[in-house]
Motif scaffolding. Structure first.
Motif, PDB file in Angstrom:
ATOM      1  N   VAL A 183       0.815  -1.219   0.000  1.00  0.00           N
ATOM      2  CA  VAL A 183       0.000   0.000   0.000  1.00  0.00           C
ATOM      3  C   VAL A 183       0.852   1.274   0.000  1.00  0.00           C
ATOM      4  O   VAL A 183       0.412   2.319  -0.490  1.00  0.00           O
ATOM      5  CB  VAL A 183      -0.960   0.010   1.204  1.00  0.00           C
ATOM      6  N   ASP A 184       2.067   1.209   0.545  1.00  0.00           N
ATOM      7  CA  ASP A 184       2.932   2.396   0.580  1.00  0.00           C
ATOM      8  C   ASP A 184       3.344   2.858  -0.810  1.00  0.00           C
ATOM      9  O   ASP A 184       3.813   3.994  -0.971  1.00  0.00           O
ATOM     10  CB  ASP A 184       4.191   2.117   1.403  1.00  0.00           C
ATOM     11  N   TYR A 185       3.177   1.998  -1.812  1.00  0.00           N
ATOM     12  CA  TYR A 185       3.621   2.334  -3.169  1.00  0.00           C
ATOM     13  C   TYR A 185       2.456   2.577  -4.125  1.00  0.00           C
ATOM     14  O   TYR A 185       2.666   2.759  -5.315  1.00  0.00           O
ATOM     15  CB  TYR A 185       4.521   1.214  -3.699  1.00  0.00           C
ATOM     16  N   LEU A 186       1.238   2.620  -3.579  1.00  0.00           N
ATOM     17  CA  LEU A 186       0.063   2.789  -4.429  1.00  0.00           C
ATOM     18  C   LEU A 186      -0.389   4.245  -4.543  1.00  0.00           C
ATOM     19  O   LEU A 186      -1.304   4.552  -5.300  1.00  0.00           O
ATOM     20  CB  LEU A 186      -1.096   1.929  -3.915  1.00  0.00           C
ATOM     21  N   ASP A 187       0.225   5.099  -3.773  1.00  0.00           N
ATOM     22  CA  ASP A 187      -0.033   6.537  -3.910  1.00  0.00           C
ATOM     23  C   ASP A 187       1.244   7.294  -3.601  1.00  0.00           C
ATOM     24  O   ASP A 187       2.247   6.717  -3.171  1.00  0.00           O
ATOM     25  CB  ASP A 187      -1.190   6.984  -3.014  1.00  0.00           C
ATOM     26  N   ALA A 219       1.917  10.231 -14.247  1.00  0.00           N
ATOM     27  CA  ALA A 219       1.799   9.008 -13.453  1.00  0.00           C
ATOM     28  C   ALA A 219       0.914   8.010 -14.191  1.00  0.00           C
ATOM     29  O   ALA A 219      -0.151   8.379 -14.695  1.00  0.00           O
ATOM     30  CB  ALA A 219       1.222   9.328 -12.077  1.00  0.00           C
ATOM     31  N   HIS A 220       1.380   6.749 -14.259  1.00  0.00           N
ATOM     32  CA  HIS A 220       0.644   5.717 -14.989  1.00  0.00           C
ATOM     33  C   HIS A 220       0.689   4.395 -14.223  1.00  0.00           C
ATOM     34  O   HIS A 220       1.657   4.110 -13.501  1.00  0.00           O
ATOM     35  CB  HIS A 220       1.249   5.474 -16.381  1.00  0.00           C
ATOM     36  N   THR A 221      -0.346   3.616 -14.425  1.00  0.00           N
ATOM     37  CA  THR A 221      -0.352   2.218 -14.016  1.00  0.00           C
ATOM     38  C   THR A 221      -0.301   1.368 -15.288  1.00  0.00           C
ATOM     39  O   THR A 221      -1.074   1.607 -16.220  1.00  0.00           O
ATOM     40  CB  THR A 221      -1.618   1.865 -13.227  1.00  0.00           C
ATOM     41  N   TYR A 222       0.612   0.397 -15.319  1.00  0.00           N
ATOM     42  CA  TYR A 222       0.737  -0.477 -16.492  1.00  0.00           C
ATOM     43  C   TYR A 222       0.306  -1.894 -16.119  1.00  0.00           C
ATOM     44  O   TYR A 222       0.705  -2.439 -15.078  1.00  0.00           O
ATOM     45  CB  TYR A 222       2.180  -0.494 -16.985  1.00  0.00           C
ATOM     46  N   VAL A 280      -1.024  -2.306 -21.308  1.00  0.00           N
ATOM     47  CA  VAL A 280      -2.106  -1.326 -21.233  1.00  0.00           C
ATOM     48  C   VAL A 280      -1.774  -0.311 -20.145  1.00  0.00           C
ATOM     49  O   VAL A 280      -1.532  -0.683 -18.990  1.00  0.00           O
ATOM     50  CB  VAL A 280      -3.454  -2.003 -20.929  1.00  0.00           C
ATOM     51  N   ALA A 281      -1.762   0.975 -20.525  1.00  0.00           N
ATOM     52  CA  ALA A 281      -1.431   2.051 -19.593  1.00  0.00           C
ATOM     53  C   ALA A 281      -2.698   2.765 -19.146  1.00  0.00           C
ATOM     54  O   ALA A 281      -3.557   3.103 -19.957  1.00  0.00           O
ATOM     55  CB  ALA A 281      -0.475   3.048 -20.243  1.00  0.00           C
ATOM     56  N   THR A 282      -2.801   2.992 -17.827  1.00  0.00           N
ATOM     57  CA  THR A 282      -3.900   3.787 -17.267  1.00  0.00           C
ATOM     58  C   THR A 282      -3.293   5.032 -16.633  1.00  0.00           C
ATOM     59  O   THR A 282      -2.503   4.934 -15.691  1.00  0.00           O
ATOM     60  CB  THR A 282      -4.686   3.000 -16.210  1.00  0.00           C
ATOM     61  N   PHE A 342      -1.605  11.989  -5.238  1.00  0.00           N
ATOM     62  CA  PHE A 342      -2.332  11.212  -6.234  1.00  0.00           C
ATOM     63  C   PHE A 342      -2.239   9.727  -5.887  1.00  0.00           C
ATOM     64  O   PHE A 342      -1.317   9.293  -5.191  1.00  0.00           O
ATOM     65  CB  PHE A 342      -1.802  11.454  -7.655  1.00  0.00           C
ATOM     66  N   ALA A 343      -3.217   8.966  -6.352  1.00  0.00           N
ATOM     67  CA  ALA A 343      -3.240   7.517  -6.172  1.00  0.00           C
ATOM     68  C   ALA A 343      -3.274   6.858  -7.540  1.00  0.00           C
ATOM     69  O   ALA A 343      -3.940   7.343  -8.460  1.00  0.00           O
ATOM     70  CB  ALA A 343      -4.447   7.097  -5.345  1.00  0.00           C
ATOM     71  N   PHE A 344      -2.552   5.767  -7.683  1.00  0.00           N
ATOM     72  CA  PHE A 344      -2.527   5.059  -8.966  1.00  0.00           C
ATOM     73  C   PHE A 344      -3.845   4.305  -9.178  1.00  0.00           C
ATOM     74  O   PHE A 344      -4.316   3.602  -8.281  1.00  0.00           O
ATOM     75  CB  PHE A 344      -1.356   4.077  -9.011  1.00  0.00           C
ATOM     76  N   PRO A 345      -4.429   4.417 -10.366  1.00  0.00           N
ATOM     77  CA  PRO A 345      -5.675   3.704 -10.653  1.00  0.00           C
ATOM     78  C   PRO A 345      -5.414   2.299 -11.205  1.00  0.00           C
ATOM     79  O   PRO A 345      -4.322   2.001 -11.693  1.00  0.00           O
ATOM     80  CB  PRO A 345      -6.325   4.586 -11.725  1.00  0.00           C
ATOM     81  N   ASN A 346      -6.419   1.452 -11.103  1.00  0.00           N
ATOM     82  CA  ASN A 346      -6.402   0.145 -11.765  1.00  0.00           C
ATOM     83  C   ASN A 346      -5.184  -0.706 -11.396  1.00  0.00           C
ATOM     84  O   ASN A 346      -4.586  -1.369 -12.242  1.00  0.00           O
ATOM     85  CB  ASN A 346      -6.474   0.334 -13.290  1.00  0.00           C
ATOM     86  N   VAL A 347      -4.804  -0.661 -10.125  1.00  0.00           N
ATOM     87  CA  VAL A 347      -3.639  -1.442  -9.688  1.00  0.00           C
ATOM     88  C   VAL A 347      -4.079  -2.846  -9.302  1.00  0.00           C
ATOM     89  O   VAL A 347      -5.020  -3.039  -8.537  1.00  0.00           O
ATOM     90  CB  VAL A 347      -2.935  -0.764  -8.495  1.00  0.00           C
ATOM     91  N   LYS A 348      -3.378  -3.832  -9.853  1.00  0.00           N
ATOM     92  CA  LYS A 348      -3.640  -5.236  -9.567  1.00  0.00           C
ATOM     93  C   LYS A 348      -2.325  -5.899  -9.167  1.00  0.00           C
ATOM     94  O   LYS A 348      -1.250  -5.315  -9.318  1.00  0.00           O
ATOM     95  CB  LYS A 348      -4.199  -5.937 -10.813  1.00  0.00           C
TER      96      LYS A 348
END
Length: 642
Positions: A80-84, A105-108, A116-118, A139-145
């Protein structure tokens, strides 16, 4: 032959360094996106794939900090420390402001054979104002899995050239590659404050022509960094991780060199020349007549100092802001009665001086900001002030930010090994460690009933520094403090009370009842005489070699005292025997003392330490002693009918 091999090794290292290219962001690969765990650290929740921090100072007096970070997420729940992310910007309210540009900032994710980049959208980035000087972009990264890669990059422009932020190289997760780069014109000179044991894989330090001018460049690259395991009984683990910070020590202007941080004497001069420190300290006319005459006329100097400390504590309140510089000044503090740490304790220093005491300010870095390095002067790391007095050639510290403090009892956050007394002529290092002993006394007075249930009273009392620390937690959130007791026990409690006692101890007490302390074995009732004060485990359980010293804030005695009364027609059997053990140098001692008088049994245990800090070499001794303590306190007592 040895010389040839040595020269060959140097040549190979030099060739490897010359071939390494800094500031080259690698392409995100499908292999990284497909990976489900770190190759070397299978349990790691995340891994830094690439991180670059580049400081570049131009000839116009601006520093540009360019940051790129790419992190692989293996376990979203544990990463969780790396998700925002938060980016802090400073505004001195005098026209100099840090600015943020080029934030991306992107989530891949890897989906159906494609990367796929978000993107973090503009409306998902927001700013908050932490206080009047700091703005934070979040900011928080979206669509993180599980399996995602999160990446951000940005640039900060700052007009503040005094120092760079401290860049941490080691983290709690593995780091595949990290680099620190500092480029600055040769008319400037910076100290490189390097802390930690990790050495760079790639290193370049040279003067060369960059950006059309003569520059000094420091470039450090690190590969395959092992995760840093945070250790218990450490006030700030960041102190022992590898990190780098640069501090301006000199600048050439008009063919003359101006020194900024070549020595602590340079720091002293800058502080005393500063409008918000030395110039404020000179305004003794502001505080004339502030002290009541009955305080100024106290003859014994220590009693006079104690009375002045209490006067400031009673009449002025700290606003919870740390600074080595005043914000609104002493004059404003006198009228509003509220100020930051510098204002409160510079006022205290002035009042001590006007009362005829030899008093000077002590500057320091709080625990959360990291330890000061005596060999590496830094004004940017100073963020707190306390007062000092010299009586009979002995230095005593005073801190009026804390309502409950006494002479030589300063705020826990200020107990950061050492600070510097700044007199008008000298800068002298001084220990900040708490010199006294604090006590925690846990006591139970319990009665066993005929049916094997228990009822009684519990008291948790702290003294000295520990009492001040507990009172601070209680005062900051009384409901949460009470809830910590209500939720901490698996039996009913009632009549819960908290508060400062007349002697400045802090005590919590409650009444309790329980039916789960006793095991019935035939006609015998068996239980641990420490009742709910017995713990099956201890925290000195680290298996890896210790890296940091053991830090406790204060030398201490921790006592458990349990008195149990059983019904008159019952008696004790198999009563444990008293026992003591200690380290060879008595630095750590333990006693288990059992006394019995008729149907009343008392067990009293005490753990004592002689110091607030122990070298890491003591850790095995602590682990061994506490292993023995756990075994000793596991003993049970038997109660039977007469």
């Amino acid at each position: 032959m040895k010389k040839i091999l040595f020269l060959s090794a140097i040549l190979i290292i030099g060739l490897a360094n010359s071939q390494h290219r800094f500031l080259e962001i690698p392409k995100l690969s499908e292999a990284d996106l497909k990976s489900q765990k770190s190759e070397k650290y299978a349990d790691a929740p995340a891994e830094v794939l690439y991180r670059s921090t580049h400081f570049n100072i131009d000839n116009k007096g601006h520093m540009f900090q360019k940051v790129v970070s790419r992190v692989k997420i293996y376990n979203r729940e544990k990463a969780v420390d790396y998700l925002d992310h938060e980016i802090v910007l400073y505004d001195d309210k005098k026209g100099s402001v840090e600015t943020l540009t080029d934030l991306k900032a992107h989530t891949y994710n890897y989906e159906d054979g494609n990367i796929v980049a978000t993107k973090v959208a503009k409306d998902e980035k927001y700013r908050s104002k932490e206080d009047r000087h700091y703005n934070v972009t979040k900011f928080a990264f979206p669509n993180v899995k599980n399996g995602s890669v999160v990446e951000y990059s940005y640039q900060i422009m700052t007009p503040f050239l005094v120092s760079t932020p401290k860049i941490m190289i080691e983290e709690e997760i593995p780091v595949r590659y990290s680099e620190f780069i500092l480029d600055y014109p040769t008319v400037l000179s910076y100290n490189i404050n390097y802390r930690g044991n990790l050495m760079p894989t790639h290193r370049t330090v040279e003067e060369k022509r960059l950006y059309g001018d003569s520059y000094k460049t420091y470039r450090f690259g690190y590969e395959n960094i092992t995760p840093y395991i945070n250790e218990k009984y450490v006030l700030n683990n960041q102190n022992y991780k590898t990190g780098i910070k640069a501090e301006l020590n000199a600048a050439m202007t008009d063919n003359s060199v101006r020194s900024f941080a070549g020595s602590w004497l340079d720091i002293r001069k800058r502080l005393y020349d500063h409008q918000a420190f030395g110039q404020e300290l000179k305004k003794l006319n502001l505080v004339k007549g502030v002290l009541p005459q009955d305080i100024s006329s106290i003859t014994p100097p220590m009693e006079r100092a104690a009375a002045i400390l209490k006067f400031v504590q009673k009449n002025y309140t700290w606003n919870n802001e740390n600074s080595v510089f005043t914000d609104n000044g002493i004059k404003n503090l006198l009228s509003t009665k509220v100020g930051n740490s510098a204002e409160i304790n510079l006022l205290l220093t002035q009042l001590l001086q006007t009362a005829g005491l030899k008093a000077d300010p002590v500057v320091l870095s709080t625990v959360d900001l990291g330890m000061l390095l005596a060999y590496s002067p830094s004004i940017s790391q100073l963020n707190y002030v306390v007062a000092s007095i010299s009586v009979n050639d002995r230095i005593h510290l005073l801190d009026a930010t804390q309502k409950q403090s006494e002479i030589n009892m300063i705020a826990p956050q200020a107990l950061n090994y050492s600070g510097f007394i700044m007199t008008p002529k000298e800068a002298t290092e001084i220990s900040l460690l708490y010199p006294d002993r604090s006590k925690t006394i846990l006591s139970i007075d319990a009665k066993m009933n005929l049916d094997g249930t228990f009822g009684g009273n519990f008291k948790d009392r702290d003294t000295k520094l520990y009492a001040m620390m507990v009172n601070s937690r209680y005062s900051s959130d009384t409901s949460a403090f009470a809830d910590s007791y209500k939720s901490g026990y698996k039996f009913p409690i009632s009549n819960l009370k908290h508060g400062i006692q007349d002697n400045n101890d802090f005590e919590t007490s409650f009444d309790f009842t329980s039916d789960n302390f006793v095991d019935a074995i035939g006609s015998k009732l068996v239980f641990n005489p420490l009742l709910f004060l017995y713990s099956q485990n201890h925290n000195f359980d680290q298996k890896e070699p210790r890296k940091a010293p053991l830090e406790f804030y204060s030398a201490y005695d921790r006592t458990k005292k349990v008195t149990i009364t059983i019904p008159d027609n019952y008696e004790f059997q198999n009563v444990p025997k008293s026992k003591k053990f200690r380290t060879d140098d008595n630095a750590l001692q333990y006693s288990y003392v059992v006394t019995q008088a008729g149907n009343k049994l008392t067990v009293e245990t005490t753990v004592s330490t002689d110091d607030s800090v122990y070298p890491k070499e003591y850790y095995p001794a602590f682990a061994q002693i506490f292993d023995n303590i756990t075994k000793q306190e596991a003993q049970v007592v038997t109660v039977v009918r007469k």
